[in-house]
Design a protein around this motif. Structure first.
Motif, short mmCIF file in Angstrom:
data_model
loop_
_atom_site.label_atom_id
_atom_site.label_comp_id
_atom_site.label_asym_id
_atom_site.label_seq_id
_atom_site.Cartn_x
_atom_site.Cartn_y
_atom_site.Cartn_z
N GLU A 303 0.81 -1.22 0.00
CA GLU A 303 0.00 0.00 0.00
C GLU A 303 0.84 1.27 0.00
O GLU A 303 0.33 2.35 -0.31
CB GLU A 303 -0.93 0.00 1.22
CG GLU A 303 -2.01 -1.07 1.14
CD GLU A 303 -2.78 -1.20 2.44
OE1 GLU A 303 -2.38 -0.54 3.43
OE2 GLU A 303 -3.77 -1.93 2.46
N ARG A 304 2.12 1.17 0.35
CA ARG A 304 2.97 2.36 0.33
C ARG A 304 3.47 2.68 -1.07
O ARG A 304 4.07 3.73 -1.28
CB ARG A 304 4.15 2.17 1.27
CG ARG A 304 3.76 2.13 2.75
CD ARG A 304 5.00 2.11 3.62
NE ARG A 304 5.84 3.28 3.38
CZ ARG A 304 7.12 3.36 3.70
NH1 ARG A 304 7.73 2.32 4.26
NH2 ARG A 304 7.83 4.46 3.45
N ASP A 305 3.25 1.78 -2.01
CA ASP A 305 3.61 2.04 -3.41
C ASP A 305 2.43 2.71 -4.10
O ASP A 305 1.41 2.06 -4.35
CB ASP A 305 3.97 0.74 -4.13
CG ASP A 305 5.26 0.14 -3.60
OD1 ASP A 305 6.30 0.81 -3.70
OD2 ASP A 305 5.22 -0.99 -3.09
N PRO A 306 2.51 3.99 -4.39
CA PRO A 306 1.34 4.71 -4.90
C PRO A 306 0.93 4.23 -6.29
O PRO A 306 1.76 3.83 -7.09
CB PRO A 306 1.80 6.16 -4.93
CG PRO A 306 3.29 6.09 -5.04
CD PRO A 306 3.68 4.88 -4.27
N ARG A 308 -1.37 5.28 -9.87
CA ARG A 308 -1.51 6.50 -10.67
C ARG A 308 -2.99 6.67 -11.01
O ARG A 308 -3.41 6.49 -12.15
CB ARG A 308 -0.66 6.40 -11.93
CG ARG A 308 0.83 6.53 -11.69
CD ARG A 308 1.19 7.91 -11.15
NE ARG A 308 0.73 8.97 -12.02
CZ ARG A 308 1.43 9.45 -13.07
NH1 ARG A 308 2.63 8.96 -13.34
NH2 ARG A 308 0.95 10.41 -13.82
N GLU A 309 -3.75 7.01 -10.01
CA GLU A 309 -5.18 7.17 -10.23
C GLU A 309 -5.52 8.46 -10.98
O GLU A 309 -6.67 8.70 -11.32
CB GLU A 309 -5.92 7.13 -8.88
CG GLU A 309 -5.73 5.83 -8.11
CD GLU A 309 -6.18 4.58 -8.87
OE1 GLU A 309 -6.94 4.72 -9.85
OE2 GLU A 309 -5.76 3.48 -8.49
N SER A 326 -1.04 -1.22 -7.52
CA SER A 326 0.40 -1.14 -7.75
C SER A 326 1.00 -2.51 -7.49
O SER A 326 0.61 -3.20 -6.54
CB SER A 326 1.06 -0.08 -6.87
OG SER A 326 0.81 -0.34 -5.50
N ARG A 348 2.29 0.76 -12.06
CA ARG A 348 1.20 1.61 -11.57
C ARG A 348 -0.11 1.33 -12.28
O ARG A 348 -1.16 1.73 -11.79
CB ARG A 348 1.54 3.09 -11.77
CG ARG A 348 2.97 3.49 -11.42
CD ARG A 348 3.26 3.45 -9.95
NE ARG A 348 4.55 4.09 -9.64
CZ ARG A 348 5.14 4.08 -8.47
NH1 ARG A 348 4.57 3.46 -7.45
NH2 ARG A 348 6.30 4.69 -8.28
N ARG A 381 9.58 5.55 -1.12
CA ARG A 381 8.78 4.91 -2.18
C ARG A 381 8.61 5.80 -3.40
O ARG A 381 7.87 5.46 -4.32
CB ARG A 381 7.41 4.51 -1.63
CG ARG A 381 7.47 3.53 -0.46
CD ARG A 381 8.22 2.25 -0.81
NE ARG A 381 8.26 1.33 0.31
CZ ARG A 381 7.40 0.33 0.50
NH1 ARG A 381 6.42 0.12 -0.36
NH2 ARG A 381 7.52 -0.44 1.55
N ARG A 382 9.26 6.96 -3.42
CA ARG A 382 9.21 7.78 -4.62
C ARG A 382 9.88 7.06 -5.79
O ARG A 382 10.74 6.20 -5.60
CB ARG A 382 9.91 9.12 -4.39
CG ARG A 382 9.25 10.03 -3.38
CD ARG A 382 10.11 11.27 -3.17
NE ARG A 382 11.42 10.95 -2.64
CZ ARG A 382 12.44 11.82 -2.57
NH1 ARG A 382 12.26 13.06 -3.01
NH2 ARG A 382 13.61 11.44 -2.06
#
Length: 579
Positions: A303-306, A308-309, A326, A348, A381-382
Motif C-alpha cells: 500500500e505504500r507504493d502509490p 496512478r489514479e 500497484s 502503476r 517509495r518515490r
C-alpha cells in the motif's frame, strides 16, 4: 486444490514448498541467518510488513570490513540527532543514450516495434577491455513478428555508445537471434568475475517463449522457460542448458555476499498480483531446475507504493490481476559496497487505450536495500527513475531497470533504464529506449545537520583495517570524528578535538587524528564511531586496510579504474579531475 484465480494469473508458475536448511550461516556484517533459509513465505500482503529482522535485532557487534557503510537504514546507528534525507538521481541530458537507429533495432522492417531498450539485459564495465558494454532488446528480422533479437553496444564513457558490426549476424550488432516460433522475453546478462572458466565469463539467463499452435490457441497460454547461455566475450554465446517452466520477466542475479545465484521468479497472488518468487543455488546451471525443490514467495508491492489514479487505467473484471493498483513487475539486484541494492520496477497500471493517447504501461524504478539478501528496507517509495508526463519524451512509459543495476564512475553512480514511447518519430511504431540517470556515489541516503551541530553514534563495530574514510558533503560546514569504547568513553587520541576537521565535498576523504598515524591500535576491538557534523551531509564511512581508501566492497556492475568485482583501488578508481 488449485486456486482458479491464481492459476489464471500465474499460468502454472512455481508452487511454494519447504525451506532450505543452511544451519545458521553468518554473513559478512554479523547477521546470523536462521537454520531454515530462505524463509518460507506462502502469502504476501498489501499491508506493509514489519521491518527486516536484522533491524529489529541487530548483531551485538557489527563487522565493517566489507565495503562502505551506508546510512540507508538504522542498522549501524545507535543514536543520532542528524536528519536522514533520501536522494534521487537526475536523467543525463544525453538520454536516451541508446535509441532505435538501425535495422537491428527494427528501422525499415515490418516488425511489431522498434527498440534499443535494456529489458533487464545488462550494462556492465568490462575491466579486461576497458569498455562499457550493454545488451539490449532489439527487433525482429524475420517473418515471426513476435521474434526479437539481443543486440550489443559499447562505450568508452558510458554516455556515447557505438553499435559495432559483428560476425554473429554479419553486418549487424546482433549477438543472439530468435528462432521462428521461439522468441525471447526478459533476459539478464551477468559479467561473472568470479568464474574460473574464461569461456563462461559472461552469463545470459534468457526467458524464451514458444508458440504451440492449437494448444496455445485453446488455452491462451504460451510455453515459457529459462535458458542459460555463456560467452567468453559477451558476443559469441553457447547454450549451456534449458531450465524449468517460469513466468515471463523472470530475472536472475548473483548475490556476491553469499556466493549464490538468486532466481527472481515471476509469480502472483490474489492480494498483491504480480510479485517475485525466490529460489537460490550456488551453481548457475543446476539452479535452472527448481521444480519440486524449495521455492516460495519473496517480495511484492504494498500500500505504500502509490498507484496512478490520475490516469484513466484499465480496471476490468476480465483481468483480475490488473485490479491491484500497484504491483512489483520486476526486481533486479546487485551487491553494492556493503549492501544488496534492489531496483524495484513498480507497475502503476495499464492506461486505457485512447484515454491517454495509447500510453505504454506505467512502470517506474524504485530502490530498496537488503543486508541479508531476502528481507528489504524500502524507506523511500518515490520513483527513483520515473516516467515523464510529456508524451513526446523517451520515458513516457514503462521505465524498468537494467541487469547490474548501476555502475561506479568516479564520484558518480550511473543507473541505466529502459523506457517506452508509442510515438517513434521515424516509424510511428512502439519504441523502446535506454536512458541514463546519475547519482552521487553512495548517494541514496545521507544523514545531515544544518547550522546547529548534530551527532551520530554507531552501534559497536569491529574492523581489521587502519585508515578511516568518509563520503561527506561539508563544503559549507565541518565534520569531525571520534572513536568511543563500548562503554561510551572517548578513546584517546581519537577524540573530536584531535581530529583534523573536514570541510569539503568529496566522496572519498581520509579522517586523521593528531598523535596517531592510523587506527591500527583499535583493530579487532569493538568500538563506536561518533560523527560530529555541522552544515552538511554524511553519506558513508569505512575503515580501509590501505591509504588509498579501497573499501573492499562490491562495485555493482563495475566502472573505470576497477579491476575486479570489489573496490581494491580506492582513489585510483577516480578520474584525475576527481582526486
Amino acid at each position: 486444490m488449485t486456486n482458479p484465480w491464481r492459476a489464471l494469473l500465474r499460468a502454472s508458475m512455481i508452487p511454494a514448498t519447504a525451506a532450505t536448511v543452511h544451519a545458521g550461516e553468518l554473513l559478512h556484517n554479523g547477521i546470523a541467518l536462521p537454520d531454515e533459509w530462505p524463509p518460507l513465505v506462502r502469502e504476501l500482503k498489501r499491508t506493509p510488513g514489519p521491518p527486516p529482522p536484522y533491524l529489529a535485532t541487530p548483531p551485538a557487534v557489527i563487522p565493517i570490513d566489507v565495503g562502505r557503510q551506508l546510512f540507508v537504514d538504522d542498522f549501524l546507528i545507535e543514536s543520532t540527532t542528524l536528519k536522514r534525507t533520501h536522494h534521487l538521481p537526475t536523467y543525463h541530458p544525453a538520454s536516451p543514450v541508446l535509441k532505435p537507429e538501425t535495422a537491428s533495432d527494427g528501422i525499415g522492417l515490418q516488425t511489431r516495434r522498434v527498440g534499443a531498450g535494456v529489458f533487464s539485459d545488462g550494462v556492465w564495465y568490462d575491466p579486461a577491455d576497458k569498455l562499457f558494454k550493454a545488451w539490449y532488446w532489439g527487433a525482429a528480422m524475420q517473418s515471426d513478428r513476435l521474434g526479437y533479437n539481443t543486440c550489443y553496444a559499447t562505450s568508452h564513457d558510458g554516455v556515447q555508445w557505438v553499435k559495432p558490426t559483428l560476425d554473429v549476424v554479419p553486418g549487424t550488432n546482433i549477438v543472439m537471434q530468435d528462432k521462428p516460433g521461439i522468441y525471447r522475453n526478459s533476459s539478464t546478462v551477468w559479467l561473472d568475475l568470479d568464474e574460473q572458466d574464461p569461456k563462461r565469463r559472461f552469463k545470459m539467463f534468457k526467458v524464451v517463449i514458444e508458440k504451440r499452435g492449437a494448444e496455445q490457441n485453446a488455452t491462451g497460454r504460451l510455453h515459457k522457460w529459462l535458458q542459460l547461455h555463456t560467452s567468453p566475450d559477451g558476443i559469441h554465446w553457447t547454450l549451456l542448458g534449458n531450465g524449468d517452466h517460469c513466468g515471463d520477466r523472470t530475472t536472475v542475479f548473483y548475490n556476491a555476499f553469499r556466493k549464490v545465484w538468486v532466481f527472481g521468479l515471476r509469480d502472483g497472488s490474489k492480494e498483491v498480483s504480480r510479485c517475485r518468487g525466490y529460489y537460490e543455488h550456488a551453481d548457475a546451471l543446476r539452479g535452472l531446475n527448481w521444480d519440486g525443490k524449495p521455492t516460495g514467495l519473496w517480495v511484492g508491492a504494498d500500500e505504500r507504493d502509490p498507484a496512478r489514479e490520475d490516469i484513466t487505467l484499465r480496471r476490468v473484471p476480465e483481468r483480475p490481476w490488473d485490479l491491484v493498483p500497484s504491483q512489483l513487475y520486476n526486481l533486479d539486484c546487485v551487491a553494492y559496497e556493503s549492501v544488496l541494492l534492489g531496483m524495484f520496477s513498480i507497475w502503476r497500471g495499464h492506461p486505457l487505450a485512447g484515454a491517454t493517447g495509447n500510453r505504454p504501461k506505467v512502470n517506474e524504478v524504485c530502490v530498496g536495500f537488503s543486508r541479508d539478501g531476502f528481507h528489504w528496507s524500502r524507506p523511500d517509495r518515490r520513483a527513483f527513475c520515473p516516467v515523464s508526463e510529456r508524451p513526446e519524451d523517451w520515458n513516457w512509459g514503462n521505465v524498468q531497470s537494467a541487469g547490474g543495476c548501476c555502475l561506479v564512475v568516479g564520484d558518480k553512480l550511473y543507473v541505466y533504464v529502459t523506457a517506452a514511447n508509442r510515438k517513434h518519430r521515424a516509424t510511428g511504431m512502439d519504441a523502446t529506449y535506454t536512458g541514463l540517470a546519475v547519482l552521487r556515489r553512495d548517494g541514496f541516503s545521507s544523514m545531515g545537520a544544518g547550522n546547529a551541530p548534530g551527532t551520530l553514534t554507531t552501534r559497536p563495530v569491529v574492523f581489521r583495517g587502519r585508515y578511516c574514510f568518509v563520503n561527506a558533503d561539508v563544503a559549507e560546514g565541518e565534520l569531525r570524528v571520534e572513536v568511543l569504547g563500548v562503554d561510551g568513553t572517548v578513546l584517546q587520541p581519537f577524540s573530536a578535538a584531535n581530529c583534523t576537521p573536514i570541510s569539503s565535498g568529496s566522496t572519498i576523504q581520509a579522517v586523521t587524528w593528531r598523535d596517531s598515524p592510523d587506527l591500527s591500535a583499535l583493530s579487532g576491538k569493538p568500538v563506536r564511531f561518533r560523527f560530529r557534523l555541522r552544515g552538511g551531509q554524511l553519506y558513508a564511512f569505512w575503515v580501509s586496510a590501505q591509504t588509498s581508501g579501497a573499501s573492499g566492497g562490491y562495485v555493482a556492475a563495475g566502472g573505470p579504474g576497477f579491476i575486479g568485482a570489489t573496490d581494491t583501488v580506492g582513489a585510483a578508481g577516480y578520474p584525475a579531475t576527481n582526486r
